[in-house]
Design a protein around this motif. Structure first.
Motif, short mmCIF file in Angstrom:
data_model
loop_
_atom_site.label_atom_id
_atom_site.label_comp_id
_atom_site.label_asym_id
_atom_site.label_seq_id
_atom_site.Cartn_x
_atom_site.Cartn_y
_atom_site.Cartn_z
N LEU A 185 11.56 -2.31 -4.87
CA LEU A 185 10.80 -1.46 -5.78
C LEU A 185 9.39 -2.00 -5.69
O LEU A 185 8.50 -1.01 -5.72
CB LEU A 185 11.40 -1.08 -7.16
CG LEU A 185 11.49 0.14 -7.76
CD1 LEU A 185 11.93 1.24 -6.70
CD2 LEU A 185 12.25 0.28 -8.77
N VAL A 186 9.24 -3.42 -5.97
CA VAL A 186 7.95 -3.77 -5.92
C VAL A 186 7.08 -3.59 -4.68
O VAL A 186 5.90 -2.82 -4.91
CB VAL A 186 7.93 -5.12 -6.26
CG1 VAL A 186 6.46 -5.86 -6.11
CG2 VAL A 186 8.41 -5.46 -7.80
N GLU A 187 7.58 -3.68 -3.72
CA GLU A 187 6.99 -3.35 -2.56
C GLU A 187 6.77 -1.83 -2.16
O GLU A 187 5.46 -1.70 -1.91
CB GLU A 187 7.77 -3.69 -1.19
CG GLU A 187 7.69 -5.32 -1.30
CD GLU A 187 8.71 -6.04 -0.14
OE1 GLU A 187 9.36 -5.03 0.69
OE2 GLU A 187 8.93 -7.16 -0.59
N VAL A 188 7.72 -1.17 -2.47
CA VAL A 188 7.53 0.41 -2.72
C VAL A 188 6.44 0.85 -3.49
O VAL A 188 5.49 1.72 -3.19
CB VAL A 188 8.58 1.14 -2.98
CG1 VAL A 188 8.30 2.50 -3.28
CG2 VAL A 188 9.73 1.02 -1.87
N SER A 189 6.16 0.23 -4.63
CA SER A 189 4.88 0.60 -5.52
C SER A 189 3.87 0.13 -4.95
O SER A 189 2.68 1.05 -5.20
CB SER A 189 5.44 0.01 -6.85
OG SER A 189 5.01 -1.41 -6.83
N ILE A 190 3.53 -0.78 -4.37
CA ILE A 190 2.35 -1.59 -3.77
C ILE A 190 2.01 -0.40 -2.69
O ILE A 190 0.83 -0.12 -2.48
CB ILE A 190 2.41 -2.75 -3.34
CG1 ILE A 190 2.68 -3.76 -4.27
CG2 ILE A 190 1.31 -3.01 -2.49
CD1 ILE A 190 3.03 -5.09 -3.80
N LEU A 191 2.80 0.00 -1.65
CA LEU A 191 2.48 0.93 -0.67
C LEU A 191 2.16 2.25 -1.42
O LEU A 191 1.17 2.92 -0.72
CB LEU A 191 3.93 1.22 0.26
CG LEU A 191 3.96 2.14 1.26
CD1 LEU A 191 2.97 1.77 2.33
CD2 LEU A 191 5.54 2.34 1.99
N MET A 192 2.71 2.84 -2.22
CA MET A 192 2.59 4.25 -2.96
C MET A 192 1.25 4.09 -3.49
O MET A 192 0.31 5.01 -3.50
CB MET A 192 3.62 4.51 -4.15
CG MET A 192 4.97 4.92 -3.28
SD MET A 192 6.12 5.14 -4.54
CE MET A 192 5.79 6.72 -5.00
N GLU A 193 0.81 3.10 -4.16
CA GLU A 193 -0.30 2.83 -4.70
C GLU A 193 -1.68 2.95 -3.67
O GLU A 193 -2.68 3.48 -3.80
CB GLU A 193 -0.56 1.62 -5.70
CG GLU A 193 0.15 1.60 -6.80
CD GLU A 193 0.38 0.29 -7.30
OE1 GLU A 193 -0.32 -0.77 -7.22
OE2 GLU A 193 1.57 0.01 -8.08
N LYS A 194 -1.22 1.85 -2.73
CA LYS A 194 -2.37 1.85 -1.65
C LYS A 194 -2.50 3.08 -1.02
O LYS A 194 -3.71 3.63 -0.64
CB LYS A 194 -1.62 1.01 -0.64
CG LYS A 194 -2.71 0.24 0.25
CD LYS A 194 -2.12 -0.91 1.19
CE LYS A 194 -2.35 -0.73 2.54
NZ LYS A 194 -1.52 -1.47 3.68
N LYS A 195 -1.54 3.97 -0.63
CA LYS A 195 -1.75 5.24 0.19
C LYS A 195 -1.72 6.47 -0.99
O LYS A 195 -1.98 7.75 -0.47
CB LYS A 195 -0.51 5.46 0.82
CG LYS A 195 -0.25 4.60 1.99
CD LYS A 195 -1.32 4.60 3.22
CE LYS A 195 -0.63 5.73 4.12
NZ LYS A 195 -1.84 5.75 5.30
N LEU A 196 -1.93 5.99 -2.28
CA LEU A 196 -2.08 7.07 -3.22
C LEU A 196 -1.14 8.19 -3.01
O LEU A 196 -1.47 9.48 -3.15
CB LEU A 196 -3.45 7.73 -3.22
CG LEU A 196 -4.69 7.00 -3.85
CD1 LEU A 196 -5.89 7.77 -3.50
CD2 LEU A 196 -4.59 6.84 -5.34
N ARG A 197 0.17 7.88 -3.11
CA ARG A 197 1.24 8.91 -2.99
C ARG A 197 2.18 8.99 -4.20
O ARG A 197 2.70 7.76 -4.43
CB ARG A 197 2.22 8.52 -1.93
CG ARG A 197 1.34 8.88 -0.26
CD ARG A 197 0.77 10.37 -0.43
NE ARG A 197 0.36 10.69 1.09
CZ ARG A 197 -0.75 10.21 1.50
NH1 ARG A 197 -1.62 9.48 0.68
NH2 ARG A 197 -1.15 10.71 2.79
#
Lengths: 211, 211
Positions: free
Chosen positions: B20-32
């Motif tokens: 979940l932590v890695e997913v949150s970083i990805l979502m923030e980075k790609k603004l999704r």
């Protein structure tokens, strides 16, 4: 139509000093991905998104003001602005929600893109036969049957397909303006067809009058 | 227009076992704010939102599958579906994003409501004079000047305002169909005005031919 006729009035607001954990619970409960941040006069001072909250959680931040966007960095509209402005801004800036303020900078609503989609749909999702009813009303002395007959003739000429007045009437009772536009590939083409029908029905009326 | 012409192809996907932590970083980075959850064949198995992530963080969850929506609980469209379907679903279910799958259930894109708003705007944001150009083209033998003159006459009759052909031309060169619809309060009214113009210009043509 004005912005205030299209906005969500059941919005939530948070304060810069609010606790991030409590804010996250509120946003989840109300299913709000973004939320205006306001001062004690309810004036807009910033904007927070659930992606700022996840970042804040990871980085050990405690308050809204540590993760929020400043007012200068976000798009807002006035409640009296034309609704079209919110449409154009959502489209240009690729934002899902836009805060709505009044002349005192107080937050009075939020425009959400799915509400815009709903409004645009309802504006364009009127049945095509409604346009023909308006046409019949306007062209005094032309009957509905004459209009359908002219429409079938124009359609046969343009598409080469055997279409009767009954077929045509059935089609326009089922389809919406939105579908017609998407299907014909553009507004101009749709209009050209309508104008051709109008021209033909008037020509037939004039010819009959001369008999 | 089909769904695949309106969807975001630069989307991200996550797996049920992702952290979940890695997913949150990805979502923030790609603004999704939302992301499809897929199996190892890239087939849709669920959906996760940033609000699920904040809840997961608070409640000490570690993996996507602990917070995601099941496939059965979300709305999806096929890439070959008409784009209108995505419009209607976004409007009905009040969702910001809709996953797009192909016939093998593989996720091939995401429809975002701000993209829908952009598409709808561009369909309707054509200049009004383009419609008049189509009208001139269709009404053989009617000149642009005759069309503007007829338009000014109809406008004077309907509004009581002194509008010249030049005023009218200037107005339609500046305004879009979208503005005209929002301003007149509906499609039918806009059409009725156009039909009246078409009728008048044809009547004048017929009258001249008889001279």
């Amino acid at each position: 139509m004005k912005v205030n006729e299209m906005m969500d009035k059941d919005f939530i607001v948070v304060s810069p000093d609010d606790n991030l954990v409590e804010v996250s619970i509120l946003m989840e409960k109300k299913l709000r991905f973004t939320t205006p941040v306001v001062d004690d006069q309810k004036r807009l001072v910033g904007w927070i998104t659930s992606l700022d909250v996840t970042r804040g959680f990871r980085e050990g931040m405690k308050k809204v003001k540590e993760v929020m966007y400043a007012k200068e960095d976000i798009v807002a509209v006035n409640e009296d602005d034309p609704a079209r402005l919110a449409v154009l801004e959502a489209s240009e800036y690729k934002v899902f929600n836009i805060p709505v303020i009044n002349d005192d900078d107080v937050v009075v609503g939020v425009v959400r893109t799915f509400d815009i989609v709903k409004t645009l749909s309802s504006l364009y999702e009127i049945k095509v036969y409604k346009i023909f009813e308006a046409m019949e009303e306007e062209l005094k002395g032309v009957t509905w049957e004459e209009l359908m007959e002219a429409s079938a003739i124009v359609t046969r000429r343009r598409t080469g397909k055997r279409v009767t007045a009954q077929d045509y009437e059935k089609r326009i009772r089922e389809s919406t303006f939105g579908e017609a536009i998407w299907a014909t590939g553009g507004l101009e083409k749709f209009f050209v067809g309508l104008i051709a029908i109008g021209e033909l029905v008037i020509a037939r009326k004039v010819a009959q009058a001369r008999k």
